[in-house]
Design a protein around this motif. Structure first.
Motif, PDB file in Angstrom:
ATOM      1  N   HIS A 102      -0.340   0.285   3.174  1.00  7.60           N
ATOM      2  CA  HIS A 102       0.867   1.098   3.284  1.00  7.60           C
ATOM      3  C   HIS A 102       0.932   2.156   2.209  1.00  7.60           C
ATOM      4  O   HIS A 102       1.830   2.141   1.377  1.00  7.60           O
ATOM      5  CB  HIS A 102       2.120   0.200   3.219  1.00  7.60           C
ATOM      6  CG  HIS A 102       2.118  -0.874   4.243  1.00  7.60           C
ATOM      7  ND1 HIS A 102       2.401  -0.628   5.574  1.00  7.60           N
ATOM      8  CD2 HIS A 102       1.820  -2.200   4.164  1.00  7.60           C
ATOM      9  CE1 HIS A 102       2.301  -1.767   6.247  1.00  7.60           C
ATOM     10  NE2 HIS A 102       1.933  -2.734   5.422  1.00  7.60           N
ATOM     11  N   PRO A 103      -0.027   3.043   2.160  1.00  3.92           N
ATOM     12  CA  PRO A 103       0.044   4.111   1.165  1.00  3.92           C
ATOM     13  C   PRO A 103       1.305   4.940   1.414  1.00  3.92           C
ATOM     14  O   PRO A 103       1.682   5.127   2.569  1.00  3.92           O
ATOM     15  CB  PRO A 103      -1.222   4.920   1.402  1.00  3.92           C
ATOM     16  CG  PRO A 103      -1.620   4.617   2.804  1.00  3.92           C
ATOM     17  CD  PRO A 103      -1.164   3.226   3.071  1.00  3.92           C
TER      18      PRO A 103
ATOM     19  N   GLN B 270       2.297   5.534  -6.813  1.00  8.98           N
ATOM     20  CA  GLN B 270       2.664   4.322  -6.091  1.00  8.98           C
ATOM     21  C   GLN B 270       2.319   3.111  -6.942  1.00  8.98           C
ATOM     22  O   GLN B 270       1.297   3.086  -7.616  1.00  8.98           O
ATOM     23  CB  GLN B 270       1.908   4.243  -4.749  1.00  8.98           C
ATOM     24  CG  GLN B 270       2.402   3.114  -3.866  1.00  8.98           C
ATOM     25  CD  GLN B 270       1.805   3.153  -2.467  1.00  8.98           C
ATOM     26  OE1 GLN B 270       0.929   3.968  -2.176  1.00  8.98           O
ATOM     27  NE2 GLN B 270       2.284   2.279  -1.599  1.00  8.98           N
ATOM     28  N   ILE B 271       3.187   2.106  -6.898  1.00  9.60           N
ATOM     29  CA  ILE B 271       2.917   0.856  -7.598  1.00  9.60           C
ATOM     30  C   ILE B 271       3.064  -0.266  -6.583  1.00  9.60           C
ATOM     31  O   ILE B 271       4.047  -0.311  -5.849  1.00  9.60           O
ATOM     32  CB  ILE B 271       3.907   0.631  -8.760  1.00  9.60           C
ATOM     33  CG1 ILE B 271       3.841   1.806  -9.736  1.00  9.60           C
ATOM     34  CG2 ILE B 271       3.610  -0.683  -9.484  1.00  9.60           C
ATOM     35  CD1 ILE B 271       4.857   1.749 -10.855  1.00  9.60           C
ATOM     36  N   GLY B 272       2.087  -1.163  -6.526  1.00  8.29           N
ATOM     37  CA  GLY B 272       2.200  -2.258  -5.569  1.00  8.29           C
ATOM     38  C   GLY B 272       0.976  -3.148  -5.607  1.00  8.29           C
ATOM     39  O   GLY B 272       0.057  -2.922  -6.396  1.00  8.29           O
ATOM     40  N   THR B 273       0.972  -4.165  -4.728  1.00  9.18           N
ATOM     41  CA  THR B 273      -0.189  -5.048  -4.665  1.00  9.18           C
ATOM     42  C   THR B 273      -1.342  -4.267  -4.039  1.00  9.18           C
ATOM     43  O   THR B 273      -1.120  -3.276  -3.343  1.00  9.18           O
ATOM     44  CB  THR B 273       0.114  -6.268  -3.778  1.00  9.18           C
ATOM     45  OG1 THR B 273       0.416  -5.785  -2.461  1.00  9.18           O
ATOM     46  CG2 THR B 273       1.291  -7.066  -4.310  1.00  9.18           C
ATOM     47  N   PRO B 274      -2.591  -4.733  -4.282  1.00 11.25           N
ATOM     48  CA  PRO B 274      -3.727  -4.029  -3.673  1.00 11.25           C
ATOM     49  C   PRO B 274      -3.551  -3.877  -2.171  1.00 11.25           C
ATOM     50  O   PRO B 274      -3.798  -2.806  -1.615  1.00 11.25           O
ATOM     51  CB  PRO B 274      -4.910  -4.939  -4.013  1.00 11.25           C
ATOM     52  CG  PRO B 274      -4.513  -5.651  -5.248  1.00 11.25           C
ATOM     53  CD  PRO B 274      -3.022  -5.824  -5.172  1.00 11.25           C
ATOM     54  N   ASN B 275      -3.084  -4.953  -1.558  1.00 12.38           N
ATOM     55  CA  ASN B 275      -2.915  -4.919  -0.111  1.00 12.38           C
ATOM     56  C   ASN B 275      -1.908  -3.864   0.321  1.00 12.38           C
ATOM     57  O   ASN B 275      -2.161  -3.061   1.217  1.00 12.38           O
ATOM     58  CB  ASN B 275      -2.474  -6.315   0.353  1.00 12.38           C
ATOM     59  CG  ASN B 275      -2.263  -6.358   1.843  1.00 12.38           C
ATOM     60  OD1 ASN B 275      -1.246  -5.867   2.330  1.00 12.38           O
ATOM     61  ND2 ASN B 275      -3.238  -6.889   2.566  1.00 12.38           N
ATOM     62  N   SER B 276      -0.758  -3.820  -0.316  1.00 15.42           N
ATOM     63  CA  SER B 276       0.276  -2.876   0.124  1.00 15.42           C
ATOM     64  C   SER B 276      -0.166  -1.443  -0.129  1.00 15.42           C
ATOM     65  O   SER B 276       0.142  -0.534   0.649  1.00 15.42           O
ATOM     66  CB  SER B 276       1.605  -3.176  -0.573  1.00 15.42           C
ATOM     67  OG  SER B 276       1.528  -2.827  -1.932  1.00 15.42           O
TER      68      SER B 276
ATOM     69  N   MET C  98      -8.931  -3.005  -7.007  1.00 17.32           N
ATOM     70  CA  MET C  98      -8.542  -3.852  -5.882  1.00 17.32           C
ATOM     71  C   MET C  98      -8.907  -5.307  -6.130  1.00 17.32           C
ATOM     72  O   MET C  98      -8.101  -6.201  -5.925  1.00 17.32           O
ATOM     73  CB  MET C  98      -9.249  -3.395  -4.601  1.00 17.32           C
ATOM     74  CG  MET C  98      -8.949  -1.992  -4.184  1.00 17.32           C
ATOM     75  SD  MET C  98      -7.320  -1.858  -3.524  1.00 17.32           S
ATOM     76  CE  MET C  98      -7.686  -1.636  -1.831  1.00 17.32           C
ATOM     77  N   THR C  99     -10.148  -5.565  -6.570  1.00 20.72           N
ATOM     78  CA  THR C  99     -10.576  -6.955  -6.720  1.00 20.72           C
ATOM     79  C   THR C  99      -9.929  -7.629  -7.912  1.00 20.72           C
ATOM     80  O   THR C  99      -9.653  -8.817  -7.879  1.00 20.72           O
ATOM     81  CB  THR C  99     -12.110  -7.065  -6.883  1.00 20.72           C
ATOM     82  OG1 THR C  99     -12.548  -5.939  -7.624  1.00 20.72           O
ATOM     83  CG2 THR C  99     -12.792  -7.092  -5.552  1.00 20.72           C
ATOM     84  N   LEU C 100      -9.707  -6.880  -9.005  1.00 14.66           N
ATOM     85  CA  LEU C 100      -9.229  -7.511 -10.234  1.00 14.66           C
ATOM     86  C   LEU C 100      -7.734  -7.793 -10.215  1.00 14.66           C
ATOM     87  O   LEU C 100      -7.296  -8.808 -10.731  1.00 14.66           O
ATOM     88  CB  LEU C 100      -9.533  -6.607 -11.435  1.00 14.66           C
ATOM     89  CG  LEU C 100     -10.942  -6.636 -12.015  1.00 14.66           C
ATOM     90  CD1 LEU C 100     -11.048  -5.589 -13.113  1.00 14.66           C
ATOM     91  CD2 LEU C 100     -11.272  -8.011 -12.574  1.00 14.66           C
ATOM     92  N   SER C 101      -6.943  -6.893  -9.625  1.00 13.91           N
ATOM     93  CA  SER C 101      -5.542  -6.878 -10.034  1.00 13.91           C
ATOM     94  C   SER C 101      -4.594  -7.635  -9.135  1.00 13.91           C
ATOM     95  O   SER C 101      -4.810  -7.804  -7.943  1.00 13.91           O
ATOM     96  CB  SER C 101      -5.041  -5.438 -10.121  1.00 13.91           C
ATOM     97  OG  SER C 101      -6.092  -4.544 -10.077  1.00 13.91           O
TER      98      SER C 101
END
Lengths: 366, 270, 307
Positions: free
Chosen positions: A229-230, A219-225, A203-206
């Motif tokens: 939104h799992p 699932q592929i997405g930003t840490p936030n999504s 979460m912090t790095l990517s």
């Protein structure tokens, strides 16, 4: 990803079988140039195998890998514009720190004075200028990690692969090193692909995360999504803590989804569900920090709420975690920031009201 | 001291007495002036003088040392290759057979190894005319065959401790596999190769049974000579020879132990 | 798996040296280990004749110019008919087995004592076990000849302190063979036992006594079962070579000490009966297959349980 922004790393339908075991199963992936991309999964999910195929250390059973538009699928590791930082750092024990870092340049037949200059610059970048003459067994864990990083960056690879880069460090060091990694990545603009089992690290790095399970991406997405939104029960459960309850669809149309959920106090209406629902049996999920716990009955009409009794609670300093048994008999986990020093504390056996905003609910297809 | 430690302590004393009294007696009696081996006749070094003037013994010793040196070197090279294969190549055609052929010489009784090699040499001689004569060459081949298996096992067990990612890292940094072996693998397993060499050297130097089978007229190794003498009974110049060999081994083992210990300590400090 | 020796790269040079690394030891072993063994097998199926070499060929030219394969099981039948061989096999197993058991009883407390010694002492004791391991086998057996002789050092000592008044017959008896076997193979027994006992976690013993086990119960319930792999390794490492032993029975044993290695040697060199010697060898290998396979299986299990 849009068509005109061509991916820097393209992985197409790639599989790896070890005998009968399918480690990676027909995976597709696009990674942009300069991106900090994480592959997150439990051990045995196939994430390291995927990374090793990018490095050329495993030959794919099927599928193709392109890096910067060139087919790399069958190129041996020593001819790839890619370097890897190993989980245990794999520093050569019989060479000094300097020789470890210089090794890649020596294999390219670069002149000695150029090597010296580059290695010294790299040592400065990882803040180890005085350590060139040391042996790997004379370094601390954090220092070893930085030497390994320097060694894998010295050839200015197009892509740097990192296998559990922080796993061997203790917790305090891990946090500071995380930010160092990000700084170095920003300074050099290299594409980073990180493999990790640690969701916090990812979460912090990517910039983006791919969650992997049983050889496939879930699932592929930003840490936030991914957090907010799992797309599946697996991801919701794997990333962070979550409460999950069974629910039944009572009515559904484009704008509105009506559910019956015993644990959350009966009828729930979800506006703009944003996904098409196929089954009638669903799960509704709710993150513990999205629940408000209070002894007073909430007055706000927009909030849903249920009544319950505190069954258990844990004090963590910055926050407290409660396990509340609702009137329906289900357990809801709630986390609460300890914002004020002295508070009318909630404790065992207290009667409490749990409330949440309707937008916080996540609907997951079974 | 409690009951149990007393028991262990007694066993240790008896055990080491059992191991060392015969050796110490051989050393003491090598300085015995009497020709009767078990009667003490005063201190003397006459058996050593006799030993050094005995050309048969010197020639046999020279032959044994030459065979041992060639054997150890060849066995280390072949054994390292075999160890590399066993540790780093998990699948290839005929791997089962290969593992079997490496492991079998370790457990094969010497009489069988000796017998089978002699029969091979005889058959080869009949069919292709080589080896035209049995002697140093056939003994060396036989010694290489069984000692390379020991080296292979040492190298293999060392390599399984060495993390493969070291080699992968070197490849990743641009070294071709042949280069990786030279730059990374061999320097790391060098101590194991040295122990392998020493073991092969000692095995070759000590071998009696296999040499007796595959040797020919004129090639008598030191153990063969010793055996033919002691078969007839105890002989004082063999005591002297034994003393020299025992001291050589002891000094060698102690030096090796000291080096290993120093390495361990330097690692422990860092 | 990719790796050092896997052909990631298909260039000719890369393939060449990799294949060489495999081919050289492989062909050496095929030629000098497997082929000789097959020849032994072949000769064991031939008849002895007075010729050079002294056995009938496998392929025989018939009168009509064709070839036929000639084999015979006479040698094997002979081994089972002549009770000498059967008795010798049994006696080899008996000698090897009893020596192994005795060496275990002597070696276990020593290995245990070394493993429980404080550090500097432990290294020295271990070194003292290793040194005889490197000293010539022949010389160590020889050392006992001077001790066990009728007018030897042991008899001299016993007569001097007055325990006996007649010298004992020791050399050239089975007793001497037992002593020689135990003496020669004791390091083989102690080293694997030590390697195992050294790894034993003291906290397990403390846990057992904390739960109320008495000292010998701690040993019986914890130490002994956990050291089983070491016991098996030590026993196999001693028993397997001891069966085929030649030097010890020849130097220390009497004319009636029957051991298979010695019989094979004599059959070959004195009687020049190569086919029977080969048959003896083949049967000996078959005799050893069982303990070896058992040992290998145990070793593999060890590896599995460790990884």
């Amino acid at each position: 990803m849009s068509e005109n922004e061509k991916a820097f790393i393209q992985i197409r339908e790639i599989s790896k079988h070890f005998g009968d075991v399918i480690a990676v199963n027909k995976v597709d992936l696009d990674i942009k140039k300069g991106e900090l991309f994480s592959i997150l999964g439990a051990s045995g999910s196939g994430k390291t195998t995927l990374l090793r195929m990018m490095a050329g250390l495993e030959i794919p059973t099927e599928g193709k890998i392109f890096i910067d538009g060139v087919d790399m699928t069958n190129v041996p590791p020593y001819k790839r514009p890619v370097n890897i930082m190993f989980q245990n750092y794999a520093l050569f024990p019989h060479m000094t720190v300097f020789d470890n870092i210089a090794y890649g340049l020596k294999k390219d037949g670069i002149a000695k004075d150029v090597i010296d200059e580059k290695v010294n610059k790299m040592l400065a970048l990882v803040k180890l200028s005085d350590y060139g003459k040391r042996r790997p067994n004379q370094l601390s864990g954090g220092q070893s990690q930085r030497v390994a990083l320097a060694r894998s960056l010295i050839k200015e690879p197009k892509v740097l692969l990192l296998d559990e880069p922080l796993a061997a460090l203790d917790k305090k060091l891990r946090q500071s090193t995380q930010f160092e990694l990000i700084d170095i990545q920003e300074e050099l603009g290299v594409t980073f692909v990180i493999v990790t089992h640690d969701q916090e690290e990812a979460m912090t790095l990517s910039d983006r995360i791919a969650v992997m399970e049983e050889g496939e991406f879930v699932q592929i997405g930003t840490p936030n999504s991914i957090y907010e939104h799992p797309n599946s029960k697996f991801v919701a459960d794997f990333i962070g803590n979550i409460n999950m309850f069974d629910a039944k669809v009572t009515s559904s149309n484009e704008q509105e989804l009506a559910l019956a959920c015993k644990a959350l106090g009966g009828e729930i209406i979800i506006q703009n569900p944003g996904q098409t629902i196929h089954s009638t049996e669903l799960s509704v999920a709710l993150r513990p920090e999205k629940v408000i716990i209070d002894k007073q009955q909430p007055s706000d009409e927009d909030h849903y709420y249920v009544k319950g009794v505190v069954e258990d609670f844990g004090y963590f300093g910055n926050l407290s975690i409660f396990r509340v048994r609702t009137s329906s008999g289900d357990i809801v986990q709630v986390s609460k920031q300890n914002r004020v020093r002295i508070e009318d504390t909630i404790t065992w056996e207290d009667e409490v009201y749990l409330s949440w905003e309707q937008e916080s609910l996540i609907v997951l297809d079974n | 001291m409690n009951q149990r430690s007393t028991f262990i302590f007694t066993m240790l004393c008896f055990g080491f007495a059992f191991l060392y009294i015969p050796i110490v007696l051989v050393i003491i009696y090598s300085f015995n002036d009497s020709k009767l081996v078990t009667v003490w006749g005063g201190w003397s070094i006459r058996w050593y003088m006799e030993l050094f003037s005995n050309e048969n013994i010197l020639n046999a010793a020279l032959l044994s040392f030459r065979i041992a040196a060639i054997t150890a070197t060849a066995a280390t090279i072949f054994g390292t290759m075999a160890g590399l294969i066993l540790a780093r190549l998990r699948e290839f055609r005929g791997r089962m057979l290969f593992t079997g052929m490496i492991a079998s010489p370790l457990v094969m009784p010497e009489v069988i190894t000796g017998l089978s090699l002699l029969l091979l040499f005889v058959s080869l001689q009949n069919f292709i005319g080589w080896p035209s004569q049995r002697g140093m060459n056939t003994i060396t081949i036989a010694h290489i065959t069984f000692s390379m298996a020991y080296v292979a096992v040492i190298i293999q067990s060392r390599l399984t401790e060495v993390n493969e990612s070291l080699e992968e890292a070197a490849m990743d940094l641009g070294a071709k596999p042949a280069r990786v072996i030279w730059d990374i693998t061999l320097p790391i397993i060098l101590p194991a190769m040295i122990s392998g060499w020493l073991l092969a050297f000692t095995l070759s130097l000590d071998d009696l049974v296999i040499s007796s089978f595959v040797s020919g007229p004129g090639a008598t190794t030191l153990p063969m000579l010793i055996f033919s003498k002691v078969r007839l009974g105890v002989s004082p110049d063999i005591n002297a020879l034994a003393t020299i060999l025992i001291l050589m081994v002891t000094v060698g083992v102690c030096i090796a132990a000291w080096i290993i210990n120093r390495q361990k300590e330097s690692k422990a400090i860092s | 798996m990719s790796g050092l020796l896997i052909n990631v790269d298909n260039s000719f040079r890369e393939r060449l040296w990799k294949n060489l690394i495999i081919a050289i030891p492989y062909f050496w072993l095929l030629l000098f280990f497997l082929a000789p063994f097959l020849i032994v097998l072949k000769i064991s199926l031939a008849d002895p004749i007075i010729a050079q070499p002294p056995f009938t060929p496998l392929f025989q030219d018939n009168d009509d110019g064709s070839m036929s394969i000639y084999t015979t099981f006479d040698n094997y039948l002979f081994l089972f008919q002549d009770s000498l061989y059967l008795v010798t096999y049994l006696s080899s197993v008996k000698l090897a087995f009893i020596s192994t058991v005795l060496a275990l009883f002597i070696g276990y407390p020593i290995a245990y004592g070394i493993a429980r010694s404080p550090q500097p002492t432990r290294n020295i004791l271990l070194l003292l076990v290793v040194i005889p391991f490197w000293i010539s086998f022949l010389l160590r057996v020889y050392a006992w000849m001077g001790i066990l002789k009728t007018k030897g050092l042991l008899n001299g000592f016993l007569l001097w302190i007055g325990i006996i008044d007649q010298p004992l017959e020791l050399l050239y008896t089975d007793t001497a063979v037992y002593i020689g076997m135990i003496y020669s193979y004791l390091p083989f027994m102690i080293l694997p036992l030590y390697a195992n006992l050294e790894k034993l976690d003291i906290r397990l013993l403390e846990a057992a006594s904390d739960l109320g086990a008495r000292r010998w119960e701690v040993f019986k319930d914890v130490t002994l079962p956990l050291s089983m792999p070491g016991i098996i390794a030590g026993c196999c490492l001693m028993f397997i070579p001891a069966i085929g032993e030649y030097v010890i029975p020849t130097l220390l044993g009497g004319a009636d000490t029957l051991m298979i290695g010695r019989v094979l040697f004599d059959e070959f060199f004195l009687n020049r009966d190569w086919p029977v010697a080969s048959a003896v060898a083949i049967v000996l290998v078959l005799l050893l297959v069982l303990p070896i396979v058992y040992f290998q299986k145990r070793q593999n299990q060890e590896l599995w349980s460790e990884s």
